[in-house]
Scaffold this motif. Structure first.
Motif, PDB file in Angstrom:
ATOM      1  N   VAL A 227       0.848  -1.182   0.000  1.00 29.50           N
ATOM      2  CA  VAL A 227       0.000   0.000   0.000  1.00 29.50           C
ATOM      3  C   VAL A 227       0.888   1.239   0.000  1.00 29.50           C
ATOM      4  O   VAL A 227       1.819   1.347   0.815  1.00 29.50           O
ATOM      5  CB  VAL A 227      -0.941   0.013   1.220  1.00 29.50           C
ATOM      6  CG1 VAL A 227      -1.775   1.286   1.243  1.00 29.50           C
ATOM      7  CG2 VAL A 227      -1.846  -1.211   1.212  1.00 29.50           C
ATOM      8  N   ALA A 228       0.602   2.165  -0.917  1.00 28.15           N
ATOM      9  CA  ALA A 228       1.407   3.377  -1.025  1.00 28.15           C
ATOM     10  C   ALA A 228       0.602   4.469  -1.713  1.00 28.15           C
ATOM     11  O   ALA A 228      -0.469   4.218  -2.284  1.00 28.15           O
ATOM     12  CB  ALA A 228       2.692   3.100  -1.799  1.00 28.15           C
ATOM     13  N   LEU A 229       1.108   5.696  -1.654  1.00 27.87           N
ATOM     14  CA  LEU A 229       0.502   6.792  -2.406  1.00 27.87           C
ATOM     15  C   LEU A 229       0.689   6.539  -3.898  1.00 27.87           C
ATOM     16  O   LEU A 229       1.764   6.127  -4.337  1.00 27.87           O
ATOM     17  CB  LEU A 229       1.155   8.115  -2.019  1.00 27.87           C
ATOM     18  CG  LEU A 229       0.872   8.634  -0.603  1.00 27.87           C
ATOM     19  CD1 LEU A 229       1.780   9.816  -0.293  1.00 27.87           C
ATOM     20  CD2 LEU A 229      -0.590   9.036  -0.467  1.00 27.87           C
ATOM     21  N   LYS A 230      -0.339   6.796  -4.676  1.00 32.62           N
ATOM     22  CA  LYS A 230      -0.264   6.532  -6.110  1.00 32.62           C
ATOM     23  C   LYS A 230       0.838   7.344  -6.774  1.00 32.62           C
ATOM     24  O   LYS A 230       1.513   6.871  -7.686  1.00 32.62           O
ATOM     25  CB  LYS A 230      -1.611   6.850  -6.759  1.00 32.62           C
ATOM     26  CG  LYS A 230      -2.753   5.984  -6.269  1.00 32.62           C
ATOM     27  CD  LYS A 230      -4.066   6.440  -6.883  1.00 32.62           C
ATOM     28  CE  LYS A 230      -5.251   5.664  -6.311  1.00 32.62           C
ATOM     29  NZ  LYS A 230      -6.537   6.166  -6.819  1.00 32.62           N
ATOM     30  N   LYS A 231       1.041   8.587  -6.325  1.00 29.96           N
ATOM     31  CA  LYS A 231       2.029   9.455  -6.967  1.00 29.96           C
ATOM     32  C   LYS A 231       3.463   9.076  -6.604  1.00 29.96           C
ATOM     33  O   LYS A 231       4.402   9.548  -7.252  1.00 29.96           O
ATOM     34  CB  LYS A 231       1.764  10.917  -6.589  1.00 29.96           C
ATOM     35  CG  LYS A 231       1.872  11.196  -5.102  1.00 29.96           C
ATOM     36  CD  LYS A 231       1.555  12.652  -4.813  1.00 29.96           C
ATOM     37  CE  LYS A 231       1.646  12.951  -3.313  1.00 29.96           C
ATOM     38  NZ  LYS A 231       1.300  14.364  -3.014  1.00 29.96           N
ATOM     39  N   ASP A 232       3.642   8.257  -5.579  1.00 30.62           N
ATOM     40  CA  ASP A 232       4.971   7.797  -5.167  1.00 30.62           C
ATOM     41  C   ASP A 232       4.841   6.340  -4.748  1.00 30.62           C
ATOM     42  O   ASP A 232       5.121   5.980  -3.613  1.00 30.62           O
ATOM     43  CB  ASP A 232       5.485   8.676  -4.021  1.00 30.62           C
ATOM     44  CG  ASP A 232       6.946   8.414  -3.697  1.00 30.62           C
ATOM     45  OD1 ASP A 232       7.625   7.788  -4.531  1.00 30.62           O
ATOM     46  OD2 ASP A 232       7.396   8.831  -2.617  1.00 30.62           O
ATOM     47  N   PHE A 233       4.477   5.495  -5.704  1.00 32.74           N
ATOM     48  CA  PHE A 233       3.956   4.181  -5.351  1.00 32.74           C
ATOM     49  C   PHE A 233       4.999   3.240  -4.770  1.00 32.74           C
ATOM     50  O   PHE A 233       4.667   2.382  -3.962  1.00 32.74           O
ATOM     51  CB  PHE A 233       3.307   3.521  -6.573  1.00 32.74           C
ATOM     52  CG  PHE A 233       2.494   2.309  -6.212  1.00 32.74           C
ATOM     53  CD1 PHE A 233       1.345   2.422  -5.454  1.00 32.74           C
ATOM     54  CD2 PHE A 233       2.895   1.037  -6.599  1.00 32.74           C
ATOM     55  CE1 PHE A 233       0.599   1.308  -5.092  1.00 32.74           C
ATOM     56  CE2 PHE A 233       2.160  -0.083  -6.249  1.00 32.74           C
ATOM     57  CZ  PHE A 233       1.002   0.057  -5.505  1.00 32.74           C
ATOM     58  N   TRP A 234       6.245   3.369  -5.149  1.00 35.88           N
ATOM     59  CA  TRP A 234       7.240   2.428  -4.630  1.00 35.88           C
ATOM     60  C   TRP A 234       7.936   2.958  -3.380  1.00 35.88           C
ATOM     61  O   TRP A 234       8.961   2.434  -2.973  1.00 35.88           O
ATOM     62  CB  TRP A 234       8.224   2.042  -5.730  1.00 35.88           C
ATOM     63  CG  TRP A 234       7.511   1.337  -6.848  1.00 35.88           C
ATOM     64  CD1 TRP A 234       7.339   1.770  -8.112  1.00 35.88           C
ATOM     65  CD2 TRP A 234       6.809   0.088  -6.764  1.00 35.88           C
ATOM     66  NE1 TRP A 234       6.582   0.876  -8.839  1.00 35.88           N
ATOM     67  CE2 TRP A 234       6.251  -0.168  -8.027  1.00 35.88           C
ATOM     68  CE3 TRP A 234       6.589  -0.835  -5.739  1.00 35.88           C
ATOM     69  CZ2 TRP A 234       5.502  -1.300  -8.308  1.00 35.88           C
ATOM     70  CZ3 TRP A 234       5.834  -1.969  -6.014  1.00 35.88           C
ATOM     71  CH2 TRP A 234       5.309  -2.191  -7.277  1.00 35.88           C
ATOM     72  N   ASN A 235       7.349   3.996  -2.784  1.00 36.76           N
ATOM     73  CA  ASN A 235       7.733   4.429  -1.446  1.00 36.76           C
ATOM     74  C   ASN A 235       6.560   4.072  -0.539  1.00 36.76           C
ATOM     75  O   ASN A 235       5.597   4.823  -0.436  1.00 36.76           O
ATOM     76  CB  ASN A 235       8.016   5.933  -1.424  1.00 36.76           C
ATOM     77  CG  ASN A 235       8.509   6.401  -0.073  1.00 36.76           C
ATOM     78  OD1 ASN A 235       9.016   5.613   0.732  1.00 36.76           O
ATOM     79  ND2 ASN A 235       8.339   7.672   0.201  1.00 36.76           N
ATOM     80  N   PRO A 236       6.589   2.933   0.154  1.00 31.80           N
ATOM     81  CA  PRO A 236       5.374   2.344   0.742  1.00 31.80           C
ATOM     82  C   PRO A 236       4.896   3.054   2.006  1.00 31.80           C
ATOM     83  O   PRO A 236       5.644   3.747   2.687  1.00 31.80           O
ATOM     84  CB  PRO A 236       5.819   0.919   1.074  1.00 31.80           C
ATOM     85  CG  PRO A 236       7.279   1.080   1.366  1.00 31.80           C
ATOM     86  CD  PRO A 236       7.773   2.136   0.430  1.00 31.80           C
TER      87      PRO A 236
END
Length: 301
Positions: free
Chosen positions: A117-126
């Motif tokens: 689960v992460a922000l869509k705009k920074d998806f690989w920063n969980p």
């Protein structure tokens, strides 16, 4: 008779040759420069040079397409959050993150899922990762005081993976601050003191094996080896276990003396060096129960 020589000087005077101004060449050069800038020729040449900023930039996919590219299934969550989910299989080496690959390597059930689960705009920063088999495990990605990030087990509040010590009893220990006056209490330089009601149970701070058990000037004592170069010694208690016994955090390694208010003494050593209990406990517990509850409420878990 001697011969005299004299320097010959030509009587004809030569005039310096007149230099013509290269107007045509300058106009041609100016035209080439103008054309280079106008048609972007110079910019193309500069962009191909091995200069900082000219590196090939990777193509950034939308969060859901990026999830699918790693074999995951994307889901929309509330707010600006997105979720990517995987079924853990033997091919989980394609997972996009080292922490996910670590969780996949310790799977202990035939069916297991991982949810990122992460922000869509920074998806690989969980924000968090959830592991599901017969039980549900939740790991939060929290920011530390130095602005770095660490994984925390939402059930225990401990850094994961790593040691997760528990309080040896429900009551707290005597706080020892940096300006604590040790005069007359030199023994506190190498021990922590816990207070509690008479005959209260005392638990190990970590799972381990009993190395020593016996009596000293304070009463009975027990020394437990917890592995990872960590040992603990508890004294001033009674009913201690036998040498060689295996204990976990729910075991009872002793009880306080039968008084209205009793004390026992704890010494924790890591790599052979004494560490204060509060420092040892705080280094593992990166988030309080209140912080975890607030965090889970914000993200809807």
């Amino acid at each position: 008779m001697p011969v005299e020589f004299s320097e010959y000087r030509c009587k004809k005077k030569y005039k310096a040759k007149r230099q013509n101004f290269p107007v045509f060449r300058l106009l041609l050069l100016f035209g080439c420069v103008f054309a280079g800038f106008h048609f972007g020729i110079f910019a193309k040449i500069v962009n191909k040079l091995p200069l900082p900023g000219n590196e090939v930039q990777p193509v950034v996919l939308p969060w859901d397409e990026s999830c699918r590219s790693y074999g995951g299934t994307p889901f929309e969550l509330k707010g600006d959050l997105g979720q990517c989910s995987w079924m853990v299989t033997d091919s989980s080496r394609v997972l996009p993150n080292s922490f996910l690959r670590y969780l996949a390597s310790i799977k202990n059930h035939s069916v297991e899922k991982l949810h990122w689960v992460a922000l869509k705009k920074d998806f690989w920063n969980p924000v968090l990762v959830q592991r599901v088999d017969s039980l549900v495990y939740l790991y939060l990605n929290v920011m530390l005081n130095d602005s770095s990030f660490a994984w925390v087990d939402a059930q225990t509040g401990c850094r994961f993976p790593g040691l997760c010590p528990r309080l040896p009893m429900d009551w707290q220990n005597i706080p020892i601050s940096e300006d604590f006056d040790f005069e007359g209490r030199d023994w506190l330089l190498s021990e922590d003191v816990f207070l509690g009601p008479g005959e209260a149970p005392v638990h190990p701070i970590l799972p381990g094996v009993v190395l020593e058990a016996g009596k000293d000037s304070t009463g009975e004592y027990v020394l437990v080896n917890h592995g990872n170069n960590v040992t603990s010694r508890m004294s001033g208690i009674m009913d201690v276990p036998a040498v060689g016994d295996t204990v976990d955090c729910n075991s009872i390694v002793g009880r306080l003396a039968p008084k209205d208010s009793a004390a026992f003494f704890l010494t924790v050593r890591r790599n052979g060096l004494f560490v204060r209990w509060n420092d040892f406990y705080r280094s593992a517990h990166l988030a309080s129960d209140l912080e975890i509850a607030k965090f889970k409420k914000q993200v809807g878990f």
